[in-house]
Design an enzyme around this catalytic site. Sequence first.
Site, PDB file in Angstrom:
ATOM      1  N   CYS A   1      -1.483   8.387  -2.074  1.00  0.00           N
ATOM      2  CA  CYS A   1      -0.958   9.024  -0.884  1.00  0.00           C
ATOM      3  C   CYS A   1       0.491   9.477  -1.078  1.00  0.00           C
ATOM      4  CB  CYS A   1      -1.050   8.049   0.292  1.00  0.00           C
ATOM      5  SG  CYS A   1      -1.166   8.868   1.891  1.00  0.00           S
TER       6      CYS A   1
ATOM      7  N   ASP B   1      -2.678  -1.746   6.912  1.00  0.00           N
ATOM      8  CA  ASP B   1      -1.365  -1.743   6.276  1.00  0.00           C
ATOM      9  C   ASP B   1      -0.543  -2.862   6.911  1.00  0.00           C
ATOM     10  OD1 ASP B   1       0.827  -1.024   4.786  1.00  0.00           O
ATOM     11  OD2 ASP B   1       0.976   1.017   5.577  1.00  0.00           O
TER      12      ASP B   1
END
Length: 224
Positions: A8, A131
């Site tokens: 990412c 996360d």
Amino acid sequence: MNPDIKICGLKTPEAVDRALERGATHIGFIFFEKSPRYIEPDLAGQLAQRARGKAKIVAVTVNPTNDDLDEIMSLVKPDMLQLHGNESPERVLTIKAVYNVAVMKAMSVRTADDLKRVESYIGIADRFLFDAKPPAGSELPGGNGVPFDWSLMTWLDDRVDYMLSGGVNKDNVAQAMASTKATGIDLSSALESAPGVKDLNKIDQFFDAFAEACVPQPATGSRE
């Protein structure tokens, strides 16, 4: 099966190409202006063309407006939207209906209580991403490189298909795979030489470690 690997925060052709060469299954572009990994949608669209058909293209957003999504869908044509804000289940449903695109709902985790939110999104989000909650003072909802207690993932049942993010790197990817049921691993800051600057050597080092972690280990106590 080995987990998917999502790289990412990509911003350059070189980083996109290296991620693809090494076997990334997903590449992510970040459309959150406060992030050092932010990229303009038109440039992301150009980079996405390098990956189309080779990996899934993920557009990472934080509480996007319809105008934001119109631009991203038009210029980038992602395979999936990652919603990293406080989007409600109703908002997720609306986005899926309007844009006809898969959605990955990101959630920040510190304690088991944080996982209770998952229930209302099951059957709505196509996938989840877990996360760590950002450290105090951070304006970034993700990409902080902070791990959380992965043992909390045992609270989840098999209805929850998820990627694991937050502090995963070459040194602990084997532990991440062994201690969770994550079907995907998401990396960003662990592969950088500076915030927002992907390091090709670190990409290589991670994929080397990942390949080693994927090698089946002999059963303990086996006899010759």
